[in-house]
Design a protein around this motif. Structure first.
Motif, PDB file in Angstrom:
ATOM      1  N   THR A 142       0.864  -1.175   0.000  1.00 58.28           N
ATOM      2  CA  THR A 142       0.000   0.000   0.000  1.00 58.28           C
ATOM      3  C   THR A 142       0.900   1.224   0.000  1.00 58.28           C
ATOM      4  N   SER A 151       2.061  -6.003   2.483  1.00 58.76           N
ATOM      5  CA  SER A 151       0.964  -6.776   3.045  1.00 58.76           C
ATOM      6  C   SER A 151       0.671  -7.928   2.085  1.00 58.76           C
ATOM      7  N   ASP A 172      -2.912  -6.663   7.988  1.00 57.15           N
ATOM      8  CA  ASP A 172      -2.091  -5.567   8.518  1.00 57.15           C
ATOM      9  C   ASP A 172      -2.896  -4.267   8.568  1.00 57.15           C
ATOM     10  N   THR A 176      -1.139  -0.460   7.258  1.00 57.00           N
ATOM     11  CA  THR A 176      -1.251  -0.147   5.831  1.00 57.00           C
ATOM     12  C   THR A 176      -2.014   1.150   5.596  1.00 57.00           C
TER      13      THR A 176
END
Length: 238
Positions: A142, A151, A172, A176
């Motif tokens: 991200t 992630s 996560d 993120t």
């Protein structure tokens, strides 16, 4: 034997020292590879804010190329009222609305900034949209202006039953990027989706014995929905 004047000798020592310093700062080939997501993707991340500034913190968006920016619809809000702005490196740009979606429909809004106003480093960039659908276990990142976070996509059966319609999601949650941030395929460096919302689940806290909400995943609008939402020609591949 060559004898240098003291001033020339000092300058030579300075430049030799500078050369050694710069050489030590250069990353190794392995380090350059490890930093590739940051180097190639951070430039596409921007901040999106409403006017007046929203109270819930910064929203995010992704630069697609050709002056176009994509964000979550709820980040831009009802654009006739919020008049969303794009912020790049502290500089604010007014936008025109190309297409506006809805949180409970397609959570996307496409904005445009006059291309001549943008920094040259952005004008030449074009972001590819992923053609392959997201798959469980796929490694992603991200991206927001401040950070790139790794992630992976979770299997739909890990999403609570009441939220299974949001079947493209990552883990996560706390680390993120939030709404409007980009989700990218790590290997292909293509846009896989735009972050939309958290997915939560009620559980009993074993200490307090009270029912509480726990964040279990984050849903992103996948590339296939992005392709169907944006006008033809937004991405070079279209």
């Amino acid at each position: 034997m060559i004898i240098l004047a003291p001033q020339v000798a000092e300058q030579l020592v300075f430049f030799l020292g500078l050369l050694v310093y710069l050489t030590l700062q250069l990353p190794t080939a392995g380090a350059a590879t490890a930093q590739m997501p940051e180097d190639t993707l951070l430039a596409y991340a921007v901040n999106i804010h409403q006017t007046p500034m929203q109270t819930w913190g910064p929203g995010y968006g992704i630069f697609l190329g050709k002056g176009k920016f994509l964000t979550a619809a709820h980040v831009a809000g009802r654009t006739w009222f919020t008049r969303p702005k794009v912020t790049i490196a502290g500089h604010e740009y007014p936008t025109q609305v190309v297409k506006e979606g809805k949180l409970e429909g397609t959570d996307l809004t496409l904005l445009a900034v006059e291309e001549d106003l943008l920094p040259m480093r952005l004008r030449l960039r074009r972001l590819p949209l992923c053609s392959a659908p997201p798959r469980p276990g796929q490694e992603v990142v991200t991206v927001i202006p401040e950070a790139v976070v790794r992630s992976h996509i979770i299997a739909p059966d890990r999403i609570p039953l009441g939220a299974r319609r949001f079947n493209t999601a990552i883990v996560d949650v706390a680390k993120t990027g939030n709404s409007g941030s980009g989700v990218f395929d790590v290997k292909e460096k293509c846009l896989l989706g735009i972050m939309s919302r958290k997915i939560s689940q009620k559980r009993i806290n074993q200490v307090t014995k009270k029912e509480e909400n726990y964040d279990v995943a984050k849903y992103f609008v996948p590339a296939a929905e992005i392709a169907a939402f944006v006008p033809p020609g937004t991405f070079d591949a279209q």
